[in-house]
Design a protein around this motif. Sequence first.
Motif, PDB file in Angstrom:
ATOM      1  N   ARG A   8       1.055  -1.020   0.060  1.00  0.00           N
ATOM      2  CA  ARG A   8      -0.012   0.010  -0.141  1.00  0.00           C
ATOM      3  C   ARG A   8       0.808   1.262  -0.064  1.00  0.00           C
ATOM      4  O   ARG A   8       2.079   1.157   0.792  1.00  0.00           O
ATOM      5  N   CYS A   9       0.630   2.131  -0.881  1.00  0.00           N
ATOM      6  CA  CYS A   9       1.225   3.409  -0.915  1.00  0.00           C
ATOM      7  C   CYS A   9       0.954   4.278   0.337  1.00  0.00           C
ATOM      8  O   CYS A   9      -0.185   4.516   0.604  1.00  0.00           O
ATOM      9  N   CYS A  12      -0.385   7.922  -1.458  1.00  0.00           N
ATOM     10  CA  CYS A  12      -1.885   8.293  -2.128  1.00  0.00           C
ATOM     11  C   CYS A  12      -2.744   7.024  -1.840  1.00  0.00           C
ATOM     12  O   CYS A  12      -3.829   6.709  -2.291  1.00  0.00           O
ATOM     13  N   HIS A  13      -2.201   5.860  -1.190  1.00  0.00           N
ATOM     14  CA  HIS A  13      -2.988   4.804  -0.691  1.00  0.00           C
ATOM     15  C   HIS A  13      -3.276   3.909  -1.819  1.00  0.00           C
ATOM     16  O   HIS A  13      -3.954   2.988  -1.824  1.00  0.00           O
ATOM     17  N   GLY A  14      -2.438   4.025  -2.944  1.00  0.00           N
ATOM     18  CA  GLY A  14      -2.645   3.119  -4.118  1.00  0.00           C
ATOM     19  C   GLY A  14      -2.212   1.715  -3.709  1.00  0.00           C
ATOM     20  O   GLY A  14      -1.205   1.616  -2.924  1.00  0.00           O
ATOM     21  N   SER A  15      -2.471   0.906  -4.471  1.00  0.00           N
ATOM     22  CA  SER A  15      -1.844  -0.612  -4.277  1.00  0.00           C
ATOM     23  C   SER A  15      -1.347  -1.126  -5.733  1.00  0.00           C
ATOM     24  O   SER A  15      -0.871  -2.312  -5.718  1.00  0.00           O
ATOM     25  N   GLN A  16      -1.011  -0.279  -6.730  1.00  0.00           N
ATOM     26  CA  GLN A  16      -0.378  -0.642  -7.782  1.00  0.00           C
ATOM     27  C   GLN A  16       1.023  -0.229  -7.714  1.00  0.00           C
ATOM     28  O   GLN A  16       1.353   1.186  -7.459  1.00  0.00           O
ATOM     29  N   CYS A  34       5.115   2.976  -5.915  1.00  0.00           N
ATOM     30  CA  CYS A  34       3.907   3.191  -6.240  1.00  0.00           C
ATOM     31  C   CYS A  34       4.041   3.861  -7.860  1.00  0.00           C
ATOM     32  O   CYS A  34       4.945   4.674  -8.295  1.00  0.00           O
ATOM     33  N   PHE A  36       1.762   5.567  -9.421  1.00  0.00           N
ATOM     34  CA  PHE A  36       1.307   6.971  -9.411  1.00  0.00           C
ATOM     35  C   PHE A  36       1.995   8.147  -8.970  1.00  0.00           C
ATOM     36  O   PHE A  36       2.201   9.039  -9.494  1.00  0.00           O
ATOM     37  N   CYS A  37       2.564   7.857  -7.776  1.00  0.00           N
ATOM     38  CA  CYS A  37       3.269   9.052  -7.096  1.00  0.00           C
ATOM     39  C   CYS A  37       4.929   8.717  -7.048  1.00  0.00           C
ATOM     40  O   CYS A  37       5.762   9.638  -6.232  1.00  0.00           O
TER      41      CYS A  37
END
Length: 62
Positions: A8-9, A12-16, A34, A36-37
């Motif tokens: 988990r990021c 940004c709480h992303g998981s990819q 992550c 995304f960020c």
Amino acid sequence: MTDHINFRCPCCHGSQFRTSNYDVTEKNPFGAKCIFCKTPMVTLDNISHYMASKAPQTELYK
């Protein structure tokens, strides 16, 4: 090897994520970042420790 680990990021709480040998550090042993960020990912079993020590208090799941 990272197929069964839940990341988990903390920002940004992303998981990819993507992994790279160039991103492996002591704090990021799998080299997962992550997509995304670009923040190093943390595993879900130690995210509470990370959030208590470094990250601002945010809601993990919305």
